[in-house]
Structure formats: structure tokens, C-alpha cells
Design an enzyme around this catalytic site. Structure first.
Site, PDB file in Angstrom:
ATOM      1  N   LYS A   1       0.802  -1.222   0.000  1.00 57.38           N
ATOM      2  CA  LYS A   1       0.000   0.000   0.000  1.00 57.38           C
ATOM      3  C   LYS A   1       0.839   1.279   0.000  1.00 57.38           C
ATOM      4  O   LYS A   1       0.423   2.290  -0.555  1.00 57.38           O
ATOM      5  CB  LYS A   1      -0.944   0.008   1.208  1.00 57.38           C
ATOM      6  CG  LYS A   1      -2.081  -1.000   1.103  1.00 57.38           C
ATOM      7  CD  LYS A   1      -3.057  -0.823   2.258  1.00 57.38           C
ATOM      8  CE  LYS A   1      -4.291  -1.693   2.065  1.00 57.38           C
ATOM      9  NZ  LYS A   1      -5.315  -1.437   3.088  1.00 57.38           N
TER      10      LYS A   1
ATOM     11  N   ASP B   1     -10.489   2.506   1.408  1.00 52.52           N
ATOM     12  CA  ASP B   1     -10.663   2.188   2.829  1.00 52.52           C
ATOM     13  C   ASP B   1     -11.039   3.468   3.585  1.00 52.52           C
ATOM     14  O   ASP B   1     -11.953   3.485   4.412  1.00 52.52           O
ATOM     15  CB  ASP B   1      -9.377   1.620   3.426  1.00 52.52           C
ATOM     16  CG  ASP B   1      -9.013   0.248   2.875  1.00 52.52           C
ATOM     17  OD1 ASP B   1      -9.936  -0.526   2.566  1.00 52.52           O
ATOM     18  OD2 ASP B   1      -7.810  -0.040   2.771  1.00 52.52           O
TER      19      ASP B   1
ATOM     20  N   GLY C   1      -3.665  -0.647  16.645  1.00 53.43           N
ATOM     21  CA  GLY C   1      -2.986  -0.938  15.392  1.00 53.43           C
ATOM     22  C   GLY C   1      -2.247   0.273  14.864  1.00 53.43           C
ATOM     23  O   GLY C   1      -2.510   1.409  15.280  1.00 53.43           O
ATOM     24  N   SER C   2      -1.320   0.038  13.915  1.00 57.35           N
ATOM     25  CA  SER C   2      -0.528   1.154  13.381  1.00 57.35           C
ATOM     26  C   SER C   2      -0.114   0.939  11.930  1.00 57.35           C
ATOM     27  O   SER C   2       0.729   1.672  11.423  1.00 57.35           O
ATOM     28  CB  SER C   2       0.733   1.353  14.233  1.00 57.35           C
ATOM     29  OG  SER C   2       1.537   0.173  14.224  1.00 57.35           O
ATOM     30  N   GLY C   3      -0.694  -0.035  11.231  1.00 57.27           N
ATOM     31  CA  GLY C   3      -0.327  -0.318   9.848  1.00 57.27           C
ATOM     32  C   GLY C   3      -1.057   0.553   8.846  1.00 57.27           C
ATOM     33  O   GLY C   3      -1.657   1.577   9.191  1.00 57.27           O
ATOM     34  N   GLY C   4      -1.043   0.121   7.583  1.00 55.71           N
ATOM     35  CA  GLY C   4      -1.644   0.918   6.516  1.00 55.71           C
ATOM     36  C   GLY C   4      -3.132   1.117   6.689  1.00 55.71           C
ATOM     37  O   GLY C   4      -3.657   2.220   6.469  1.00 55.71           O
ATOM     38  N   MET C   5      -3.850   0.063   7.098  1.00 60.26           N
ATOM     39  CA  MET C   5      -5.283   0.198   7.322  1.00 60.26           C
ATOM     40  C   MET C   5      -5.559   1.095   8.520  1.00 60.26           C
ATOM     41  O   MET C   5      -6.515   1.874   8.524  1.00 60.26           O
ATOM     42  CB  MET C   5      -5.918  -1.179   7.520  1.00 60.26           C
ATOM     43  CG  MET C   5      -7.427  -1.153   7.650  1.00 60.26           C
ATOM     44  SD  MET C   5      -8.200  -0.559   6.122  1.00 60.26           S
ATOM     45  CE  MET C   5      -9.939  -0.713   6.556  1.00 60.26           C
TER      46      MET C   5
END
Length: 272
Positions: free
Chosen positions: A71, A107, A130-134
């Protein structure tokens, strides 16, 4: 359902993911068939992202859904970022207009629309795990919809602090209070994963909350969502998110927006 034969004029759409799934393929192709559109959709993975993105341009592939871990890495390979992608530095959709690659993040768009649909109050205190792309897409959409009272909880301190700073939220390494809204943007509860049977938040924390959001789409009823329903909480499921973001991808590729009844049938088929 009518089925067009694939021919030289059939437009190809695709996805790129480290771990390809079947949702996009089933969802998109169901809608193409129902609407008699001369499109076909296929999922792929790659070990050479620049070559894959170059192939989209060179072969005139109409559109590409982008999933982890691509991403962010695909950003320098496209020509233009829509505000939905530029705002968060993450892409999940590429549209090819005669060799010009325009990147979006549906998203982000889906989360904005779900916040509106469920009339979530701007003053709601929430925690995002959480801390990712999503997580970037979800946190940025919440920020841009006016939800200012947020805390990012992430195992990765560097990524968690960076996300919190970019959105004007707090960061904590673990949850030590009970917010009104819980948002899981981790793989906890995902079918087939090592934590498939786990709760993203403690039962006590879920009991104290009013709203629970889980972006895990498969299964649609994660342990977190099941518990929240049993406790009478307002829930937003990952299935809602994945269907809405997939719908926006479909519209970007085809220029056609299905009605609600067809969308519901496509979602049921793809998630079934």
C-alpha cells in the site's frame, strides 16, 4: 446471471496482495456478470512490485486493488494521488486512464461513510488498536470527520507514535482506561491467523464501551464482534468496511454504481 465471453475487448481488473484472497474476485466478478459488463477480475501476488505496476500501465489493465504489503511501496510508482490516498500516504486502488495511473484509498472513503451512517458523535472518546496501513486509513478518516478525542495503542512504538502525531491523537503502548468506542485494526480475530479465537480487547473493556468497530472482515463475526453484539453494543464490522471499499473500487473501475439490493447480493455471495 448473464455471462459474457472473454474477448479481446474485455477489460481486466486485478488485485495485488502478499496473501491474495477471494473476496475481491467474487465481489467484482459477480457485479460484472449481473450488470452485463465486459470486465473480468483476477487476484495476483508479486515479488517485483515495480514490474507489476509497470505491467498495469503497459498492458492497459483498467484497475488494481492494492493490499498489504504494497500500500505504501506503490506510491512512487503511480502518477497521481487522490486526496483520499495523499492524506494518509497509503494506496489501496489504482485506476489506469490510458497509461495515467491515479491512486486512491477507498478504505478511507468507506470509514468516512460508516461514521456518517452510524452518526458517531465527534466527541466520542475512542481507542484505535494498530498502526499499519489500514490503521492509517481509519485514523485519518476519523480525524477528518472531526473525532478529535482518540488514542492509538500499538505494539510498534515508532509506528504508533508516528500515526498518533500525524492525526493529533495520543499514543500509549497499552490500553489502561475504558473508552466509549473501541476500534480494532489488527489481525486479531482473523480466520486462519494465530489469534483467530482471541479478543482484541478485554471483555471488561468491551462491556464498558458503547461502540465497537472491527475491520477484520473474515470472519464477519469475529470474537470481538460476537461479544459486542451479545452485550448490546453498536457494532461496525469488517464486512461492512470491505463491502463499501470494494463498492467504491467497482465504481472507479466501471463508472457504474449498483443499487442497494444488488450490492447486498454481491456482498452475500463474496462473503459466503
Amino acid at each position: 446471471m448473464s455471462k459474457l465471453s472473454i474477448n479481446r475487448d474485455t477489460k481486466l481488473c486485478m488485485s495485488l496482495s502478499g496473501r491474495p484472497g477471494n473476496f475481491g474476485t467474487r465481489f467484482q466478478n459477480y457485479l460484472y456478470d449481473e450488470l452485463n459488463l465486459d470486465f473480468v477480475y483476477k487476484a495476483f501476488t508479486t515479488t517485483d512490485l515495480p514490474a507489476a505496476i509497470g505491467g498495469i500501465r503497459a498492458l492497459n489493465i483498467r484497475g488494481c486493488a492494492v493490499s498489504m504489503p504494497f500500500k505504501e511501496a506503490c506510491i512512487p510508482l503511480v502518477d497521481e494521488l487522490d486526496p483520499s490516498a495523499a492524506a494518509i500516504g497509503s494506496v489501496n486502488t489504482i485506476v489506469n486512464d490510458d497509461g495515467h495511473l491515479h491512486a486512491y484509498n477507498t478504505d478511507y472513503i468507506a470509514i468516512e461513510r460508516l461514521i456518517e451512517r452510524h452518526a458517531i458523535d465527534e466527541g466520542t472518546r475512542f481507542v484505535l488498536l494498530g498502526s499499519g496501513g489500514m490503521a492509517k486509513a481509519v485514523a485519518s478518516a476519523m480525524r477528518d470527520k472531526g473525532l478529535a478525542n482518540g488514542t492509538i495503542v500499538a505494539r510498534n512504538a515508532e509506528a504508533g507514535q508516528a500515526l498518533a502525531t500525524s492525526c493529533g491523537y495520543d499514543w500509549r503502548p497499552k490500553l489502561d482506561f475504558e473508552p466509549a468506542m473501541l476500534v480494532n485494526v489488527t489481525p486479531i480475530g482473523m480466520a486462519g491467523g494465530p489469534e483467530a479465537d482471541s479478543l482484541a480487547f478485554s471483555a471488561r473493556t468491551v462491556a464498558a464501551a458503547s461502540i465497537v468497530i472491527d475491520v477484520v472482515a473474515l470472519p464477519p463475526e469475529t470474537p470481538l464482534i460476537r461479544l459486542a453484539r451479545e452485550l448490546g453494543k453498536t457494532v461496525i464490522t469488517g464486512a461492512e468496511v470491505i463491502v463499501l471499499q470494494g463498492l467504491e473500487q467497482f465504481v472507479l473501475y466501471t463508472g457504474v454504481r449498483p443499487d442497494d439490493a444488488l450490492l447486498a447480493r454481491a456482498a452475500a455471495f463474496a462473503l459466503g
